[in-house]
Design a protein around this motif. Sequence first.
Motif, PDB file in Angstrom:
ATOM      1  N   HIS A 177       9.137  -5.294 -10.238  1.00 11.97           N
ATOM      2  CA  HIS A 177       9.107  -6.668  -9.367  1.00 11.97           C
ATOM      3  C   HIS A 177       8.278  -6.999  -8.385  1.00 11.97           C
ATOM      4  CE1 HIS A 177      11.059  -9.624  -7.119  1.00 11.97           C
ATOM      5  NE2 HIS A 177      10.821  -8.809  -5.931  1.00 11.97           N
ATOM      6  N   TRP A 178       7.494  -5.909  -7.971  1.00 10.95           N
ATOM      7  CA  TRP A 178       6.397  -6.456  -6.997  1.00 10.95           C
ATOM      8  C   TRP A 178       5.237  -6.923  -7.874  1.00 10.95           C
ATOM      9  CZ3 TRP A 178       6.785  -1.460  -2.917  1.00 10.95           C
ATOM     10  CH2 TRP A 178       8.099  -1.679  -2.171  1.00 10.95           C
ATOM     11  N   ASP A 179       5.011  -6.245  -9.064  1.00 11.13           N
ATOM     12  CA  ASP A 179       3.913  -6.374  -9.739  1.00 11.13           C
ATOM     13  C   ASP A 179       3.858  -7.699 -10.054  1.00 11.13           C
ATOM     14  OD1 ASP A 179       2.240  -4.291 -10.125  1.00 11.13           O
ATOM     15  OD2 ASP A 179       3.212  -3.660 -11.966  1.00 11.13           O
ATOM     16  N   PRO A 187      12.299   0.009   1.373  1.00 13.07           N
ATOM     17  CA  PRO A 187      11.005  -0.138   0.731  1.00 13.07           C
ATOM     18  C   PRO A 187      10.202  -1.326   1.055  1.00 13.07           C
ATOM     19  CG  PRO A 187      12.544   0.676  -0.927  1.00 13.07           C
ATOM     20  CD  PRO A 187      13.402   0.134   0.212  1.00 13.07           C
ATOM     21  N   ILE A 188       9.014  -1.052   1.532  1.00 13.27           N
ATOM     22  CA  ILE A 188       8.289  -2.353   1.808  1.00 13.27           C
ATOM     23  C   ILE A 188       6.724  -2.217   1.180  1.00 13.27           C
ATOM     24  CG2 ILE A 188       9.369  -2.712   4.040  1.00 13.27           C
ATOM     25  CD1 ILE A 188       6.842  -1.594   5.446  1.00 13.27           C
ATOM     26  N   GLY A 189       6.351  -1.463   0.841  1.00 12.53           N
ATOM     27  CA  GLY A 189       5.161  -1.253   0.107  1.00 12.53           C
ATOM     28  C   GLY A 189       4.709  -0.210  -0.639  1.00 12.53           C
ATOM     29  N   THR A 236      -0.876  -2.312   8.652  1.00 11.02           N
ATOM     30  CA  THR A 236      -1.678  -1.279   9.571  1.00 11.02           C
ATOM     31  C   THR A 236      -1.136  -0.212   9.604  1.00 11.02           C
ATOM     32  OG1 THR A 236      -2.268  -3.684  10.551  1.00 11.02           O
ATOM     33  CG2 THR A 236      -2.349  -1.570  11.655  1.00 11.02           C
ATOM     34  N   VAL A 237       0.350  -0.158   9.695  1.00 11.59           N
ATOM     35  CA  VAL A 237       0.757   1.336  10.005  1.00 11.59           C
ATOM     36  C   VAL A 237       0.722   2.014   8.730  1.00 11.59           C
ATOM     37  CG1 VAL A 237       3.076   2.279  10.664  1.00 11.59           C
ATOM     38  CG2 VAL A 237       2.261   0.279  11.723  1.00 11.59           C
ATOM     39  N   MET A 238       0.870   1.402   7.675  1.00  6.96           N
ATOM     40  CA  MET A 238       0.696   2.281   6.328  1.00  6.96           C
ATOM     41  C   MET A 238      -0.465   2.656   6.208  1.00  6.96           C
ATOM     42  SD  MET A 238       2.880  -0.409   3.680  1.00  6.96           S
ATOM     43  CE  MET A 238       2.311   0.325   2.402  1.00  6.96           C
ATOM     44  N   MET A 239      -1.774   1.931   6.617  1.00  2.00           N
ATOM     45  CA  MET A 239      -2.992   2.440   6.385  1.00  2.00           C
ATOM     46  C   MET A 239      -3.205   3.629   7.260  1.00  2.00           C
ATOM     47  SD  MET A 239      -5.810   2.520   4.875  1.00  2.00           S
ATOM     48  CE  MET A 239      -5.791   0.968   3.742  1.00  2.00           C
ATOM     49  N   GLU A 297       7.344 -11.858   2.232  1.00  2.00           N
ATOM     50  CA  GLU A 297       7.847 -12.037   3.533  1.00  2.00           C
ATOM     51  C   GLU A 297       7.470 -11.005   4.568  1.00  2.00           C
ATOM     52  OE1 GLU A 297       9.410 -12.374   0.440  1.00  2.00           O
ATOM     53  OE2 GLU A 297       9.937 -14.707   0.546  1.00  2.00           O
ATOM     54  N   ASP A 298       7.200 -10.009   3.972  1.00  4.83           N
ATOM     55  CA  ASP A 298       6.641  -8.857   4.896  1.00  4.83           C
ATOM     56  C   ASP A 298       5.040  -8.588   5.179  1.00  4.83           C
ATOM     57  OD1 ASP A 298       9.202  -7.647   5.081  1.00  4.83           O
ATOM     58  OD2 ASP A 298       9.149  -6.619   3.218  1.00  4.83           O
TER      59      ASP A 298
END
Length: 226
Positions: free
Chosen positions: A74-76, A114-116, A157-160, A149-150
């Motif tokens: 879906h994200w793809d 899940p966001i990323g 930034t936090v993920m990185m 939307e995210d």
Amino acid sequence: MAWFKSYLKKHWKDRNRSHKAELRKTFHTEIMSVIYKLPTMPTCKFANQKRNIINIEMIRLRDATIADLPLLNHWDEQPHNIQADPNDDWEWETELLRNPEWRKQLMAELDGRPIGFLQIIDPALEETHYWGQIPENLMAIDIWIGEKEDLGKGYGTVMMQLALERCFANPAVTAVIIDPLQSNVRARKFYERIGFEFVENRQFGDDPCAVYCMTREVWAGISGLK
């Protein structure tokens, strides 16, 4: 850094030559001497961003599994992800079932949602040799936010930061590299704001990319680690 660029232009063309091991050894010795001479950048607003926008403890990384297949497909299909990565086929059905030693595929969750997605690889060991001739002791990161939307909420930034912490937790790792599309101005500004330094423009298959690098010294200045 100018030497680094000229070396890449000359030697990344040799990615299919038989003297691969010799080039890698030479490249490793010479490029590391250049990387360690890069000036340490002043501490950026990385740490302040994570505190002001979102509590870093609210986001965690976990291994991606085959159960994530529907969501990743879906994200793809989301326009912002297609724009950032238009030509790659991630082959989720196959790759989510593999766990090679040179790669980690991770899902980022915000309070369980899940966001990323993150991928961390050792480019010297990666089996397709996407990065061509490259020294050991580097890591490469791919990152995306799943839903539009995210975007712009500080999650990336936090993920990185979490990904960089994982990379540099290995004391042998000297630098982290990334390759956003040249046209992806938003992503490039994001990486520059975090502390990545532009190296050169580089063609990877059908994709004209911009190669960026963050050294351990820069990361230490950003994170406060010594």
